[in-house]
Design a protein around this motif. Structure first.
Motif, PDB file in Angstrom:
ATOM      1  N   ASP A  57       0.676  -1.229   0.118  1.00  0.00           N
ATOM      2  CA  ASP A  57       0.036  -0.045  -0.190  1.00  0.00           C
ATOM      3  C   ASP A  57       0.874   1.303  -0.101  1.00  0.00           C
ATOM      4  O   ASP A  57       0.254   2.385  -0.059  1.00  0.00           O
ATOM      5  CB  ASP A  57      -0.834  -0.074   1.209  1.00  0.00           C
ATOM      6  N   GLY A  58       2.126   1.128   0.056  1.00  0.00           N
ATOM      7  CA  GLY A  58       2.940   2.396  -0.165  1.00  0.00           C
ATOM      8  C   GLY A  58       4.058   2.522   1.225  1.00  0.00           C
ATOM      9  O   GLY A  58       4.811   3.506   1.071  1.00  0.00           O
ATOM     10  N   ALA A  59       3.958   1.624   2.052  1.00  0.00           N
ATOM     11  CA  ALA A  59       4.736   2.016   3.361  1.00  0.00           C
ATOM     12  C   ALA A  59       6.171   1.664   2.889  1.00  0.00           C
ATOM     13  O   ALA A  59       6.664   0.965   1.875  1.00  0.00           O
ATOM     14  CB  ALA A  59       4.545   1.148   4.398  1.00  0.00           C
ATOM     15  N   GLN A  60       7.123   2.135   3.645  1.00  0.00           N
ATOM     16  CA  GLN A  60       8.697   1.785   3.081  1.00  0.00           C
ATOM     17  C   GLN A  60       9.095   0.305   3.594  1.00  0.00           C
ATOM     18  O   GLN A  60       8.202  -0.282   4.275  1.00  0.00           O
ATOM     19  CB  GLN A  60       9.565   2.804   4.015  1.00  0.00           C
ATOM     20  N   ARG A  61       9.913  -0.186   2.990  1.00  0.00           N
ATOM     21  CA  ARG A  61      10.659  -1.600   3.241  1.00  0.00           C
ATOM     22  C   ARG A  61      11.404  -1.486   4.394  1.00  0.00           C
ATOM     23  O   ARG A  61      12.597  -0.780   4.213  1.00  0.00           O
ATOM     24  CB  ARG A  61      11.309  -1.985   1.901  1.00  0.00           C
ATOM     25  N   THR A  62      10.976  -1.987   5.477  1.00  0.00           N
ATOM     26  CA  THR A  62      11.938  -1.794   6.809  1.00  0.00           C
ATOM     27  C   THR A  62      12.065  -3.068   7.524  1.00  0.00           C
ATOM     28  O   THR A  62      11.593  -4.231   7.044  1.00  0.00           O
ATOM     29  CB  THR A  62      10.957  -0.925   7.622  1.00  0.00           C
ATOM     30  N   ARG A  63      12.997  -2.860   8.429  1.00  0.00           N
ATOM     31  CA  ARG A  63      13.355  -3.801   9.210  1.00  0.00           C
ATOM     32  C   ARG A  63      12.077  -4.774   9.789  1.00  0.00           C
ATOM     33  O   ARG A  63      11.994  -5.966  10.174  1.00  0.00           O
ATOM     34  CB  ARG A  63      14.190  -3.649  10.341  1.00  0.00           C
ATOM     35  N   VAL A  64      10.971  -4.043  10.089  1.00  0.00           N
ATOM     36  CA  VAL A  64       9.850  -4.471  10.628  1.00  0.00           C
ATOM     37  C   VAL A  64       9.169  -5.629   9.888  1.00  0.00           C
ATOM     38  O   VAL A  64       8.838  -6.916  10.402  1.00  0.00           O
ATOM     39  CB  VAL A  64       8.596  -3.381  10.947  1.00  0.00           C
ATOM     40  N   ILE A  65       9.008  -5.425   8.643  1.00  0.00           N
ATOM     41  CA  ILE A  65       8.645  -6.585   7.683  1.00  0.00           C
ATOM     42  C   ILE A  65       9.504  -7.691   7.762  1.00  0.00           C
ATOM     43  O   ILE A  65       8.962  -8.903   8.142  1.00  0.00           O
ATOM     44  CB  ILE A  65       8.531  -6.173   6.251  1.00  0.00           C
ATOM     45  N   ARG A  66      10.681  -7.522   7.851  1.00  0.00           N
ATOM     46  CA  ARG A  66      11.430  -8.760   8.089  1.00  0.00           C
ATOM     47  C   ARG A  66      11.362  -9.494   9.510  1.00  0.00           C
ATOM     48  O   ARG A  66      11.577 -10.633   9.471  1.00  0.00           O
ATOM     49  CB  ARG A  66      13.147  -8.434   7.834  1.00  0.00           C
ATOM     50  N   ASP A  67      11.211  -8.649  10.487  1.00  0.00           N
ATOM     51  CA  ASP A  67      11.324  -9.148  11.856  1.00  0.00           C
ATOM     52  C   ASP A  67       9.806 -10.220  11.962  1.00  0.00           C
ATOM     53  O   ASP A  67       9.684 -11.134  12.395  1.00  0.00           O
ATOM     54  CB  ASP A  67      11.201  -8.141  12.706  1.00  0.00           C
ATOM     55  N   ASN A  68       8.808  -9.376  11.190  1.00  0.00           N
ATOM     56  CA  ASN A  68       7.642 -10.008  11.333  1.00  0.00           C
ATOM     57  C   ASN A  68       7.366 -11.324  10.438  1.00  0.00           C
ATOM     58  O   ASN A  68       7.072 -12.482  10.531  1.00  0.00           O
ATOM     59  CB  ASN A  68       6.397  -9.130  10.862  1.00  0.00           C
TER      60      ASN A  68
END
Length: 187
Positions: A57-68
């Motif tokens: 939806d447009g959010a940045q690619r962050t460590r939060v995605i990887r952590d999840n």
């Protein structure tokens, strides 16, 4: 394709990457019901899917995605280890959805897993939930084929064919890969 070809960069825009992530989420999300029925208090796979959807939806690619994604991977392992096979593949579909955010623009067959892995593991989860009914998996692969936009198909065809192995989920992924490539060529 030679080994040297595998190091070639594939053109991949941020808009295309977001489309791939959205497709992966759309494929994985229906299988969450299987996981949540087995583990109603475990939100890790849902959090991985939500993080991937936010990126789409447009959010940045962050460590939060990887952590999840890693947290959902632990949920996959835990359900696998206690014999909850359908829930395990449903969690794995969520891991794959989050992993789609990290599709690399390298001409390697393994990258196809980032594009189609969520659909394959969701299909396998539905098969297992239906008592190993392969027709259920085939039906889900057909549904996943219908979810693929022209952008998803275009990106997929820039990569080599899906890799061999990976058990029944790998078979399902190769079926989807072949079907989408046929769409691209009109055959």
């Amino acid at each position: 394709m030679t080994v040297a070809d595998e190091n070639l960069a594939i053109e991949l825009s941020m808009a295309e990457l977001r489309e791939i992530a959205g497709y992966a989420v759309a494929c994985a999300e229906p299988a969450l019901a299987i996981f949540e029925r087995a583990r109603p208090d475990d939100r890790r796979p849902r959090a991985a899917i939500d993080a991937a959807q936010a990126f789409a939806d447009g959010a940045q690619r962050t460590r939060v995605i990887r952590d999840n994604a890693w947290a959902a991977h632990r949920a996959f392992q835990e359900t696998r280890d206690v014999g909850q096979a359908a829930a395990s593949d449903a969690a794995r579909a969520a891991v794959a959805a989050a992993g789609a955010v990290f599709l690399h623009p390298l001409a390697k067959a393994t990258q196809v897993v980032h594009i189609l892995g969520s659909a394959a593991h969701a299909a396998r989860a539905f098969e297992l939930d239906a008592g190993e009914d392969s027709r259920v998996g085939a039906d889900y692969i057909e549904k996943a084929q219908g979810l693929a936009s022209p952008v998803v198909v275009s990106v997929l065809t820039r990569y080599p064919n899906a890799p061999s192995g990976r058990g029944r989920a790998g078979e399902l992924m190769r079926e989807l890969d072949a079907a989408l490539r046929r769409l691209a060529t009109g055959r």
